[in-house]
Scaffold this motif. Structure first.
Motif, mmCIF file in Angstrom:
data_model
loop_
_atom_site.group_PDB
_atom_site.id
_atom_site.type_symbol
_atom_site.label_atom_id
_atom_site.label_comp_id
_atom_site.label_asym_id
_atom_site.label_seq_id
_atom_site.Cartn_x
_atom_site.Cartn_y
_atom_site.Cartn_z
ATOM 1 N N ASP A 72 62.525 87.642 43.915
ATOM 2 C CA ASP A 72 63.500 88.231 44.864
ATOM 3 C C ASP A 72 63.543 87.239 45.852
ATOM 4 O O ASP A 72 63.654 87.707 47.104
ATOM 5 C CB ASP A 72 63.254 89.623 45.149
ATOM 6 N N ASP A 73 63.911 85.981 45.704
ATOM 7 C CA ASP A 73 63.687 84.869 46.729
ATOM 8 C C ASP A 73 65.181 84.732 47.502
ATOM 9 O O ASP A 73 65.991 84.783 46.463
ATOM 10 C CB ASP A 73 63.245 83.348 45.944
ATOM 11 N N PHE B 172 67.036 81.832 46.107
ATOM 12 C CA PHE B 172 67.103 81.978 44.740
ATOM 13 C C PHE B 172 66.359 80.715 43.857
ATOM 14 O O PHE B 172 67.055 79.990 42.908
ATOM 15 C CB PHE B 172 68.836 81.606 44.251
ATOM 16 N N ALA B 173 65.159 80.252 44.228
ATOM 17 C CA ALA B 173 64.486 78.977 43.967
ATOM 18 C C ALA B 173 63.360 79.153 42.872
ATOM 19 O O ALA B 173 63.137 78.204 42.387
ATOM 20 C CB ALA B 173 63.995 78.382 45.052
ATOM 21 N N THR B 174 63.225 80.642 42.525
ATOM 22 C CA THR B 174 62.186 81.039 41.536
ATOM 23 C C THR B 174 62.677 80.449 40.110
ATOM 24 O O THR B 174 63.749 80.959 39.595
ATOM 25 C CB THR B 174 61.711 82.376 41.624
ATOM 26 N N ARG B 175 61.968 79.761 39.448
ATOM 27 C CA ARG B 175 61.938 79.360 38.123
ATOM 28 C C ARG B 175 60.608 79.617 37.445
ATOM 29 O O ARG B 175 59.515 79.361 37.902
ATOM 30 C CB ARG B 175 62.286 77.875 37.814
ATOM 31 N N HIS C 289 67.704 91.010 52.283
ATOM 32 C CA HIS C 289 66.594 90.744 53.044
ATOM 33 C C HIS C 289 66.583 88.953 53.074
ATOM 34 O O HIS C 289 67.473 88.353 52.487
ATOM 35 C CB HIS C 289 65.359 90.990 52.638
ATOM 36 N N GLY C 290 65.851 88.635 54.142
ATOM 37 C CA GLY C 290 65.829 87.300 54.188
ATOM 38 C C GLY C 290 64.328 86.470 53.958
ATOM 39 O O GLY C 290 64.205 85.466 54.451
#
Length: 309
Positions: free
Chosen positions: A248-249, A252-255, A215-216
């Motif tokens: 589920d970004d 890939f930026a979630t911390r 997904h985007g």
């Protein structure tokens, strides 16, 4: 199995010439990077038996990405911007810099020159509909001391996932502000809780993501640059807890340390005190900066940004 063409002298000579390795002109670092990139691409072509029509289809795709202005979307979606952050984390650790507020990606939607306010600001210029957000916090150093005069540069989407400038229906600097912290390093602002958003569904980035079965979507988030004299510039963002794509970004930026608790107030007296007629949300978040260090990698990233007209 036939011998790899990459091991033949003819191809080795070809790639050396492509990279300009046999002349004294140009930039030595660039020569070796180009030689490596083209050599690795040739290996991919050979290993996967890429046919000419497939190759030229890829060239056409990259051309379309550029024409659509989607390079800034494609790069984070392929994890490259997150990888750059991980490399910077590693380099800082090797220089003895650890802790503080984690960095995460800048993304492609920053606009320089947002209005500057002292201590507090209101970000929503367009009478935006949405859940009102009050956010506040403090900028401190690693010793817990306040950083006075720090600049907290903020930008985020509206509830539909649109960013001003890129969304012409919004005022030029809607949901964008810079705030200078007070003597105690404090800042605060009023805005609305942003919505998450996705890649343009008919765009080039989503076209590739579809091929990858991905997904985007990006979860709702708020971007920040935090800077101060003699401190390392911080590029980060907070994610809004409860979003379906929180972990589920596509970028890939979630911390985990960048997911603050949201407090929601439904108390009538508190609502009236804020001058509102509906419940609102509050977030408190402190930024912790490192002082500049001679042995540390450069924290300021030079990259092109769109400019507000």
């Amino acid at each position: 199995m036939p011998e790899s063409l990459l091991n033949t002298q003819d191809v080795k000579d070809l790639l050396a010439k492509v990279g300009g390795l046999g002349n004294e002109n140009g930039d030595a670092r660039m020569k070796h990077i180009v030689h490596r990139v083209v050599s690795d691409l040739c290996r991919v072509i050979e290993d996967f038996d890429v046919q000419p029509d497939e190759f030229w289809s890829a060239v056409s795709y990259l051309t379309a990405v550029g024409q659509a202005g989607e390079a800034g979307l494609l790069v984070p979606s392929l994890g490259l911007e997150a990888f750059l952050d991980l490399r910077m984390d590693q380099a800082e650790q090797q220089a003895g810099i650890e802790g503080g507020t984690p960095r995460t990606i800048e993304g492609p939607l920053y606009i320089a020159g947002a209005p500057l306010s002292k201590t507090e600001a209101r970000l929503d210029e367009a009478n935006e509909q949405g859940e009102v957000l009050f956010m506040n916090g403090q900028v401190r150093d690693m010793d817990g001391q306040p950083v006075a005069g720090a600049i907290v540069d903020i930008w985020h989407a509206n509830t539909l996932g649109g960013y001003s400038f890129f969304d012409p229906s919004q005022p030029k600097f809607n949901l964008r502000r810079r705030i200078e912290t007070d003597a105690e390093g404090r800042y605060s602002f009023r805005s609305i809780l942003p919505g998450g958003y996705g890649m343009p569904p008919a765009g080039q980035t989503q076209k590739l993501l579809d091929q990858l079965g991905r997904h985007g979507r990006r979860p709702a988030h708020i971007h920040f640059f935090v800077s101060a004299s003699n401190y390392r510039k911080l590029t980060t963002q907070i994610n809004i807890d409860g979003d379906a794509y929180l972990h589920d970004d596509v970028a890939f930026a979630t911390r985990n340390d960048l997911i603050p608790r949201i407090r929601r107030s439904t108390d009538p007296a508190a609502i009236r005190a804020r001058g509102l007629n509906a419940p609102f949300a509050e977030i408190s978040f402190d930024f912790v900066l490192h002082r500049e260090a001679a042995a540390a990698p450069k924290a300021e990233v030079t990259r092109a940004h769109a400019e507000a007209a």
